[in-house]
Design an enzyme around this catalytic site. Sequence first.
Site, PDB file in Angstrom:
ATOM      1  N   GLU A 210      -9.534  -1.587   5.483  1.00 16.94           N
ATOM      2  CA  GLU A 210     -10.190  -1.193   6.723  1.00 16.94           C
ATOM      3  C   GLU A 210     -11.425  -2.061   6.960  1.00 16.94           C
ATOM      4  O   GLU A 210     -11.925  -2.707   6.030  1.00 16.94           O
ATOM      5  CB  GLU A 210     -10.580   0.284   6.628  1.00 16.94           C
ATOM      6  CG  GLU A 210      -9.407   1.222   6.381  1.00 16.94           C
ATOM      7  CD  GLU A 210      -8.485   1.379   7.587  1.00 16.94           C
ATOM      8  OE1 GLU A 210      -8.297   0.422   8.357  1.00 16.94           O
ATOM      9  OE2 GLU A 210      -7.931   2.481   7.766  1.00 16.94           O
TER      10      GLU A 210
ATOM     11  N   HIS B 211      -7.022  -4.497  10.400  1.00 24.13           N
ATOM     12  CA  HIS B 211      -6.766  -4.338   8.953  1.00 24.13           C
ATOM     13  C   HIS B 211      -5.467  -5.022   8.548  1.00 24.13           C
ATOM     14  O   HIS B 211      -4.535  -5.153   9.329  1.00 24.13           O
ATOM     15  CB  HIS B 211      -6.820  -2.868   8.509  1.00 24.13           C
ATOM     16  CG  HIS B 211      -5.654  -2.012   8.904  1.00 24.13           C
ATOM     17  ND1 HIS B 211      -5.729  -0.638   9.021  1.00 24.13           N
ATOM     18  CD2 HIS B 211      -4.360  -2.314   9.199  1.00 24.13           C
ATOM     19  CE1 HIS B 211      -4.555  -0.150   9.347  1.00 24.13           C
ATOM     20  NE2 HIS B 211      -3.704  -1.144   9.473  1.00 24.13           N
TER      21      HIS B 211
ATOM     22  N   ASN C 182      -7.368  -2.319  14.392  1.00 29.36           N
ATOM     23  CA  ASN C 182      -8.739  -2.632  13.977  1.00 29.36           C
ATOM     24  C   ASN C 182      -8.805  -3.887  13.100  1.00 29.36           C
ATOM     25  O   ASN C 182      -9.816  -4.158  12.477  1.00 29.36           O
ATOM     26  CB  ASN C 182      -9.358  -1.435  13.238  1.00 29.36           C
ATOM     27  CG  ASN C 182      -8.602  -1.089  11.953  1.00 29.36           C
ATOM     28  OD1 ASN C 182      -7.684  -1.796  11.563  1.00 29.36           O
ATOM     29  ND2 ASN C 182      -8.990  -0.006  11.297  1.00 29.36           N
TER      30      ASN C 182
ATOM     31  N   ASP D 161       0.818  -1.210   0.000  1.00 29.98           N
ATOM     32  CA  ASP D 161       0.000   0.000   0.000  1.00 29.98           C
ATOM     33  C   ASP D 161       0.856   1.266   0.000  1.00 29.98           C
ATOM     34  O   ASP D 161       2.078   1.209   0.187  1.00 29.98           O
ATOM     35  CB  ASP D 161      -0.959  -0.004   1.207  1.00 29.98           C
ATOM     36  CG  ASP D 161      -0.290  -0.465   2.507  1.00 29.98           C
ATOM     37  OD1 ASP D 161       0.959  -0.474   2.560  1.00 29.98           O
ATOM     38  OD2 ASP D 161      -1.005  -0.796   3.458  1.00 29.98           O
TER      39      ASP D 161
END
Length: 264
Positions: free
Chosen positions: A144, A139, A137, A67
């Site tokens: 997400e 990810h 979280n 990413d």
Amino acid sequence: MLVVIKKDYQEVSREAARIVAGTVRAKPDIVLGLATGSTPLGLYKELVALYQTGSLDFSRATSFNLDEYLGLAHSHPQSFHHFMHHNFLSQINLPADRAHIPDGTITGKYDEYCAGYEQAIKSAGGIELQILGIGRNGHIGFNEPTSSLASRTRLKALSRETAEDNRHFFSSASEMPQCAITMGIGTILDSRRVLLLASGRSKAAAVAKAIEGPITSSVSASALQMHPDVTFIIDEEAAYSLTQRDYYRHVVEMTKIFTPERLD
Ligand code: F6R
């Protein structure tokens, strides 16, 4: 799924480096999937040290990063381009034209660009070994919560939690990008082997959900339960909330005896 529990961050980094180095030696023209963030820094340090002592050669390897933030110049100190060059790529002999990182400077035609990134991975023969960290979280990449489990490389809006976790790296809150280009969960699941590294108590809840929770788009890393060759290498703090730690240790002991190649 193998869950390897190590004492601390240093041991996690060493174990991951042992596996990555062994895989590169066995397959010098390997296609690696690489991650940024604080977690793989120790792994990269170990790999650089192995390269410097002459026991590792990346000259035939190819890499694809997961990413990149949208809107940051490659030279921006918080861009993943800068991170990768500074912490890894400038210190090894992986040819620059075979080190791929999504381009966060593009403006428009995002789907076209992302389809091209997918095609480049495919043309290189697919990712053999994908390195992952995990967000608080859950990810992986910047997928997400509620990302499609079949998602491919695309533009993705960052969640509030991710923005909070990374804001302090930027000189002002307004400088923090709101979007990123990220490989999708489907892209990650296509890689032939996955190593997910995690360290510290702040990752314990996400790690437990990923390994022992239901498969859900609310926890992107839980999709890894569907992958046939995943190894979690985590330290005791990150393993804190797992309910079956003893069983995972037993599985590793049995694997050492019966199928040791799975740990190479
Ligand atoms: C980085 C990436 C992210 C990180 C995750 C954990 O390329 O894709 O998923 O792996 O946010 O970040 P750290 O390691 O900084 O806790």
